[in-house]
Scaffold this active site. Structure first.
Site, PDB file in Angstrom:
ATOM      1  N   GLY A 212       0.827  -1.212   0.000  1.00 16.96           N
ATOM      2  CA  GLY A 212       0.000   0.000   0.000  1.00 16.96           C
ATOM      3  C   GLY A 212       0.850   1.246   0.000  1.00 16.96           C
ATOM      4  O   GLY A 212       1.261   1.718   1.053  1.00 16.96           O
ATOM      5  N   LEU A 213       1.107   1.764  -1.214  1.00 19.79           N
ATOM      6  CA  LEU A 213       2.001   2.914  -1.309  1.00 19.79           C
ATOM      7  C   LEU A 213       1.234   4.220  -1.476  1.00 19.79           C
ATOM      8  O   LEU A 213       1.441   4.966  -2.432  1.00 19.79           O
ATOM      9  CB  LEU A 213       3.016   2.683  -2.431  1.00 19.79           C
ATOM     10  CG  LEU A 213       3.979   1.518  -2.132  1.00 19.79           C
ATOM     11  CD1 LEU A 213       4.833   1.196  -3.340  1.00 19.79           C
ATOM     12  CD2 LEU A 213       4.862   1.840  -0.931  1.00 19.79           C
TER      13      LEU A 213
ATOM     14  N   VAL B 134      -2.983  -0.085   3.998  1.00 16.71           N
ATOM     15  CA  VAL B 134      -4.129   0.094   3.100  1.00 16.71           C
ATOM     16  C   VAL B 134      -5.276   0.689   3.909  1.00 16.71           C
ATOM     17  O   VAL B 134      -5.229   0.706   5.146  1.00 16.71           O
ATOM     18  CB  VAL B 134      -4.555  -1.245   2.450  1.00 16.71           C
ATOM     19  CG1 VAL B 134      -3.418  -1.803   1.608  1.00 16.71           C
ATOM     20  CG2 VAL B 134      -4.981  -2.270   3.486  1.00 16.71           C
TER      21      VAL B 134
ATOM     22  N   ASN C 273      -5.652   2.734  10.481  1.00 14.17           N
ATOM     23  CA  ASN C 273      -6.527   3.020  11.627  1.00 14.17           C
ATOM     24  C   ASN C 273      -7.708   2.052  11.602  1.00 14.17           C
ATOM     25  O   ASN C 273      -8.867   2.457  11.497  1.00 14.17           O
ATOM     26  CB  ASN C 273      -7.046   4.458  11.552  1.00 14.17           C
ATOM     27  CG  ASN C 273      -6.067   5.443  12.177  1.00 14.17           C
ATOM     28  OD1 ASN C 273      -5.317   5.092  13.091  1.00 14.17           O
ATOM     29  ND2 ASN C 273      -6.064   6.665  11.682  1.00 14.17           N
TER      30      ASN C 273
ATOM     31  N   SER D 113       0.979   6.782  14.633  1.00 21.68           N
ATOM     32  CA  SER D 113       0.567   8.185  14.680  1.00 21.68           C
ATOM     33  C   SER D 113       1.707   9.107  14.292  1.00 21.68           C
ATOM     34  O   SER D 113       2.866   8.826  14.587  1.00 21.68           O
ATOM     35  CB  SER D 113       0.083   8.563  16.078  1.00 21.68           C
ATOM     36  OG  SER D 113      -0.222   9.947  16.102  1.00 21.68           O
TER      37      SER D 113
ATOM     38  N   LYS E 248      -4.573   3.117  19.759  1.00 23.37           N
ATOM     39  CA  LYS E 248      -4.510   4.182  18.739  1.00 23.37           C
ATOM     40  C   LYS E 248      -5.853   4.917  18.637  1.00 23.37           C
ATOM     41  O   LYS E 248      -5.904   6.135  18.466  1.00 23.37           O
ATOM     42  CB  LYS E 248      -4.107   3.599  17.380  1.00 23.37           C
ATOM     43  CG  LYS E 248      -4.144   4.618  16.238  1.00 23.37           C
ATOM     44  CD  LYS E 248      -3.121   5.708  16.428  1.00 23.37           C
ATOM     45  CE  LYS E 248      -3.180   6.944  15.583  1.00 23.37           C
ATOM     46  NZ  LYS E 248      -3.870   7.094  14.397  1.00 23.37           N
TER      47      LYS E 248
ATOM     48  N   HIS F 186      -6.041   7.233  21.423  1.00 25.14           N
ATOM     49  CA  HIS F 186      -5.142   8.347  21.066  1.00 25.14           C
ATOM     50  C   HIS F 186      -5.907   9.358  20.205  1.00 25.14           C
ATOM     51  O   HIS F 186      -5.875  10.562  20.447  1.00 25.14           O
ATOM     52  CB  HIS F 186      -3.932   7.804  20.295  1.00 25.14           C
ATOM     53  CG  HIS F 186      -3.120   8.843  19.585  1.00 25.14           C
ATOM     54  ND1 HIS F 186      -3.539   9.430  18.407  1.00 25.14           N
ATOM     55  CD2 HIS F 186      -1.933   9.426  19.886  1.00 25.14           C
ATOM     56  CE1 HIS F 186      -2.649  10.325  18.012  1.00 25.14           C
ATOM     57  NE2 HIS F 186      -1.650  10.336  18.896  1.00 25.14           N
ATOM     58  N   ASN F 187      -6.599   8.846  19.198  1.00 25.37           N
ATOM     59  CA  ASN F 187      -7.335   9.743  18.307  1.00 25.37           C
ATOM     60  C   ASN F 187      -8.475  10.445  19.033  1.00 25.37           C
ATOM     61  O   ASN F 187      -8.777  11.602  18.745  1.00 25.37           O
ATOM     62  CB  ASN F 187      -7.869   8.973  17.104  1.00 25.37           C
ATOM     63  CG  ASN F 187      -6.783   8.726  16.071  1.00 25.37           C
ATOM     64  OD1 ASN F 187      -5.605   8.700  16.411  1.00 25.37           O
ATOM     65  ND2 ASN F 187      -7.164   8.536  14.828  1.00 25.37           N
TER      66      ASN F 187
ATOM     67  N   GLU G 171      -6.979  13.150  20.814  1.00 20.70           N
ATOM     68  CA  GLU G 171      -6.617  14.122  19.759  1.00 20.70           C
ATOM     69  C   GLU G 171      -7.830  14.985  19.370  1.00 20.70           C
ATOM     70  O   GLU G 171      -7.718  16.214  19.267  1.00 20.70           O
ATOM     71  CB  GLU G 171      -6.095  13.329  18.549  1.00 20.70           C
ATOM     72  CG  GLU G 171      -5.886  14.104  17.270  1.00 20.70           C
ATOM     73  CD  GLU G 171      -5.541  13.155  16.100  1.00 20.70           C
ATOM     74  OE1 GLU G 171      -4.566  12.384  16.212  1.00 20.70           O
ATOM     75  OE2 GLU G 171      -6.262  13.179  15.083  1.00 20.70           O
ATOM     76  N   TYR G 172      -8.980  14.343  19.172  1.00 18.50           N
ATOM     77  CA  TYR G 172     -10.195  15.076  18.795  1.00 18.50           C
ATOM     78  C   TYR G 172     -10.507  16.164  19.838  1.00 18.50           C
ATOM     79  O   TYR G 172     -10.799  17.307  19.501  1.00 18.50           O
ATOM     80  CB  TYR G 172     -11.397  14.129  18.728  1.00 18.50           C
ATOM     81  CG  TYR G 172     -11.690  13.493  17.389  1.00 18.50           C
ATOM     82  CD1 TYR G 172     -10.703  12.859  16.655  1.00 18.50           C
ATOM     83  CD2 TYR G 172     -12.986  13.499  16.878  1.00 18.50           C
ATOM     84  CE1 TYR G 172     -10.996  12.241  15.448  1.00 18.50           C
ATOM     85  CE2 TYR G 172     -13.284  12.892  15.666  1.00 18.50           C
ATOM     86  CZ  TYR G 172     -12.286  12.259  14.952  1.00 18.50           C
ATOM     87  OH  TYR G 172     -12.584  11.654  13.765  1.00 18.50           O
TER      88      TYR G 172
ATOM     89  N   ARG H   5     -17.987  18.110  15.917  1.00 15.80           N
ATOM     90  CA  ARG H   5     -17.705  17.970  14.471  1.00 15.80           C
ATOM     91  C   ARG H   5     -19.003  17.715  13.713  1.00 15.80           C
ATOM     92  O   ARG H   5     -19.191  18.210  12.602  1.00 15.80           O
ATOM     93  CB  ARG H   5     -16.722  16.821  14.222  1.00 15.80           C
ATOM     94  CG  ARG H   5     -15.314  17.137  14.677  1.00 15.80           C
ATOM     95  CD  ARG H   5     -14.302  16.257  13.977  1.00 15.80           C
ATOM     96  NE  ARG H   5     -13.010  16.359  14.636  1.00 15.80           N
ATOM     97  CZ  ARG H   5     -11.894  15.786  14.187  1.00 15.80           C
ATOM     98  NH1 ARG H   5     -11.921  15.053  13.092  1.00 15.80           N
ATOM     99  NH2 ARG H   5     -10.762  15.926  14.840  1.00 15.80           N
TER     100      ARG H   5
ATOM    101  N   HIS I 230     -38.164  -1.076  38.106  1.00 16.06           N
ATOM    102  CA  HIS I 230     -36.800  -1.569  37.870  1.00 16.06           C
ATOM    103  C   HIS I 230     -36.025  -1.802  39.163  1.00 16.06           C
ATOM    104  O   HIS I 230     -34.905  -2.291  39.101  1.00 16.06           O
ATOM    105  CB  HIS I 230     -36.045  -0.582  36.972  1.00 16.06           C
ATOM    106  CG  HIS I 230     -36.590  -0.517  35.577  1.00 16.06           C
ATOM    107  ND1 HIS I 230     -36.621  -1.602  34.735  1.00 16.06           N
ATOM    108  CD2 HIS I 230     -37.171   0.502  34.887  1.00 16.06           C
ATOM    109  CE1 HIS I 230     -37.160  -1.256  33.578  1.00 16.06           C
ATOM    110  NE2 HIS I 230     -37.521   0.025  33.647  1.00 16.06           N
TER     111      HIS I 230
END
Ligand code: 6PG
Length: 628
Positions: free
Chosen positions: A171-172, A241, A269, A295, A350, A353-354, A357-358, A453, A612
């Site tokens: 996956g380049l 990928v 991710n 990351s 990860k 982590h994101n 980050e958000y 967002r 309940h």
């Protein structure tokens, strides 16, 4: 191109035995050069007459004439090939010819030959062989006195290392290319694969390896079988990928060519549940699957990302040195890469982590909003404010780039003002919210940053709302920048506390044995959320298994900071600001320091309409009340 391996050395050195063993290991034919001697040479040798160069040329030519028949699979040839000129004579353009030189001293060979029976070579000719020998200085050179199995193993390892790449990458895209260059810059030999899509992605890998000098020793492929075969065992294949079905498609295409013990690493991710599933499915087939969080964006991938690999410790043993070689370094020079845990833990880490980050990004956006729209700071003043904060405890990569962002102009105009205020997302923020809620973590700040967002993407609705209500956002005169700064840092601490709480609970829920202090350490460089605060969190979490907010070093800071946070939230919300993450951090903090909450009302309501039941403070058990 097929290869002829010439196992060479003086007579009696063990060329034939070893050559046969090598051929068997490689599943290619073996030939003994002695079988191609013209009769005249055999007669000469049998009568103890040393061969001269003119005797050898026809012999070597007869061997080369066989190459046509050998070129499909290649071959191993046991041949004395004592002189450089003889070896040159055995080289041709259409085949690779490699020498394996068995080096030995006169006495040891003399003893061996003396012990040999039924061989036409006269031991008295040994001296002439040593006199003729021009020992090669290239190719594989090994000590013939080694025990045969060790010698064979050494030769096979060397052949494998010469012929195969240490690491494969599929996956380049932007990240795949940067990581490949990073591996190559760290002297790791690479095989690179990119799919062939006619007219769209053609010869991507081959063209890529010729574009960068560091990739000289890398090989490019668009044929998956050839790619897999080019890798040394156990094969180590890094997938870069798109997360989702593409990962399964690539795994399926690899499977027919993989062997037990091979290792696939997914550096995208991916959702940790997908990773967990892939780990289980591939385990059945003897293949290791590692979910590797990476990351740092494009620059991090090239110069040193933060890497969060999860999967078996056994697989990590094989790939750890490669991943650690390309990772960023922490303040002590250690790699920002460590085996985080088993199963899907790497991608879970990860994902969190994101999530952090958000919320970190949203807090900066909210601080920017307050400073610009409620405190009337110019963009340059905001940039300077962020620069000042960056000199202190608030320092972070995200704040650094935000100062640069507000300064950026295009045609003399601030670029920020022409960027459409609709935030996109690829999914990790909402995945992390769902995952946290599933294990019962109040994910206030991160969930709110995801919602922010989503609301931002409702641009048309927001514009309509503004026209309907026509309420101006008010100036906040009584709010100073120092208070905003303190509130910002306090909210960040709460956000990090929430992120690490999620990891703590997930570790126990999924039995991952995550080391939170170590995770903080690998997040101190290379990744998007690197910061001074993260550096501090390493020691906060060292040997501490509780909420960061309850650590003795954090309590004084929070005790002081909460006042600033309350003031900023009160004043800004009152002035019409939408600052959901500031608010969420305060709500979380207020809730977490209330021994008595309002949840008794919730319990009563549940029992009222649904029977309940509820628990009581004054006695044990489960209770139901007939409320009317
Ligand atoms: C990183 C980033 C990286 C990417 C996010 C962006 O750590 O390098 O997190 O993974 O920037 O996927 O995600 P969104 O597009 O959802 O903002």
């Amino acid at each position: 191109m097929a290869t002829i391996y010439i196992v060479m050395g003086v007579s009696g050195v063990g060329k034939t035995t070893l050559g046969k063993a090598i051929a068997q290991k490689m599943n290619i034919p073996f030939y003994d050069a002695d079988d191609f001697h013209p009769q005249a040479n055999i007669d000469k040798m049998a009568s103890g007459i040393p061969l001269q160069d003119e005797d050898r040329w026809p012999w070597l030519d007869r061997i080369v004439n066989q190459y046509d028949q050998w070129q499909t699979k290649g071959a191993v040839l046991a041949c004395s090939a004592l002189k450089e000129s003889y070896r040159d004579r055995l080289k041709v353009d259409q085949l690779q010819v490699k020498t394996i030189y068995l080096s030995a001293n006169f006495e040891s060979i003399q003893q061996r030959l003396a012990a040999r029976k039924n061989h036409f070579f006269n031991p008295d000719l040994l001296q002439s062989q040593f006199d003729t020998l021009e020992a090669p200085t290239s190719g594989i050179i090994c000590d013939a006195s080694l025990q045969k199995d060790r010698l064979l193993q050494y030769i096979m390892n060397t052949i494998t290392a010469q012929n195969t790449s240490q690491l494969g990458l599929i996956g380049l895209g932007v990240m795949g290319k940067s990581l490949s260059r990073n591996f190559a810059n760290n002297h790791i030999s690479m095989s690179l694969f990119n799919r062939h899509v006619s007219g769209v992605e053609e010869d991507v890998a081959v063209n890529f390896v010729t574009s960068y000098p560091e990739l000289t020793n890398s090989k490019g492929f668009d044929d998956i079988e050839a790619f897999v075969k080019s890798l040394s065992l156990p094969r180590k294949i890094f997938l870069m990928v798109n997360a989702g079905p593409a990962v399964d498609t690539v795994i399926t295409s690899l499977e027919p060519y993989l062997s037990e013990g091979d290792i696939i690493m997914d550096g995208g991710n991916s959702h940790y549940v997908d990773t967990q599933r892939r780990v289980e499915v591939l385990k059945e087939k003897g293949i290791h699957f590692l979910g590797v969080g990476v990351s740092g964006g494009e620059e991090g991938a090239l110069k040193g990302p933060s890497i969060m690999p999860g999967g078996t410790a056994e697989a990590y043993e094989h790939v750890g040195p490669f991943l650690e070689a390309i990772a960023a370094r922490d303040a002590h020079g250690n790699a920002c890469c460590a085996h985080v845990g088993s199963g899907g833990s790497g991608h879970f880490v990860k994902m969190i982590h994101n999530g952090i980050e958000y919320a970190e990004m949203q807090l900066i956006a909210e601080a920017y909003d307050i400073l610009r729209n409620h405190c009337s700071l110019s963009l340059e003043q905001i940039a300077q404010t962020f620069d000042t904060w960056n000199e202190g405890a608030e320092n972070s990569y995200l704040l650094e780039i935000s100062a640069k962002i507000v300064r950026k102009t295009e045609n003399g105009q601030p670029l920020i003002d022409v960027i459409l205020d609709k935030a996109k997302q690829k999914g990790t923020g909402s995945w992390s919210t769902t995952a946290a809620l599933q294990i019962g973590v109040p994910f206030d700040t991160i969930a709110q940053s995801v919602l922010a967002r989503i609301i931002s993407s409702e641009k048309a609705q927001r514009v309509k709302g503004q026209s309907l209500y026509a309420i101006d956002r008010a100036e906040i005169h009584e709010l100073d920048i120092a208070t905003i700064r303190e509130a910002y840092q306090t909210a960040r601490i709460i956000n990090h506390a929430i992120g690490f709480e999620t990891l703590r609970k997930a570790s126990s829920e999924y039995e991952w044995d995550l080391h939170l202090s170590e995770i903080a350490r690998i997040w101190t460089n290379g990744c998007i959320i690197r910061s001074t605060l993260m550096e501090q969190i390493i020691s906060v979490l060292h040997g501490f298994d509780d909420n960061i907010l309850f650590h003795e070093s954090v309590i004084p800071e929070m005790t002081k900071g909460q006042a600033a946070l309350k003031k900023v939230v009160q004043d800004s919300v009152g002035a019409g600001a939408a600052i959901p993450v500031f608010c969420a951090s305060l709500s979380y903090f207020n809730a977490m320091i209330q021994g008595d909450s309002s949840a008794n009302m919730i319990q009563a309501q549940r029992d009222f309409f649904g029977a309940h039941t509820y628990e009581r403070k004054d006695k044990e058990g489960s209770f139901h009340t007939h409320w009317e």
